[in-house]
Design a protein around this motif. Structure first.
Motif: not given
Length: 146
Positions: A4, A12, A45
């Motif tokens: 990621c 992920c 994120h």
């Protein structure tokens, strides 16, 4: 598995979907930690952060690390009451929103990959791994998370 670009973990998205399935089953130890897990994932994120820049998720993790699940339950209860259709014109719990700042990109000491262990999120040690994830996530955002 692909690494990621946001959190640095391998695989992920798939791991997050597996964790959500465990969380939504509401079984111990995953279910009670759902909000903590989602907050960690969101804060790692940046592209998924809500409009508050992650302020709510940081508040959630601070409550968890400072007071455990009882503190989280109190925070959730206040949020539910504030979101009630019977409450109008009142600010949400937690006061004014914290200023939005640029989110950290990668460099997290603990990611969903470590929490998953072998990809199955074993029950043994899960709460401790989630606590380490929460602590590492807030550390990457800075001491106060602002």
């Amino acid at each position: 598995m692909e690494t990621c670009g946001e959190c640095g973990a391998r695989g992920c998205p798939e791991l997050f979907h597996r964790l959500l399935a465990l969380d939504h089953a509401r079984a111990e130890p995953w279910g009670p930690l759902h909000g903590v897990s989602v907050s960690c994932f969101l804060l790692q994120h940046p592209a998924r952060l809500p409009g508050d820049g992650g302020a709510g998720a940081r508040e959630f993790l601070r409550a968890y690390l400072d007071g455990g699940l009882p503190a989280v339950e109190r925070l959730v209860g206040r949020a539910r009451r504030a979101n009630s259709h019977r409450v109008t014109g009142q600010a949400a719990p937690g006061g004014a929103a914290r200023p939005v700042r640029e989110a950290p990109h990668g460099g997290f000491a603990v990611t969903i990959e470590q929490v998953a262990v072998d990809g199955t999120f074993p029950a043994e040690g899960f709460p401790e791994r989630v606590e380490a994830w929460a602590s590492a996530t807030l550390a990457a955002w800075g001491h106060d998370g602002a």
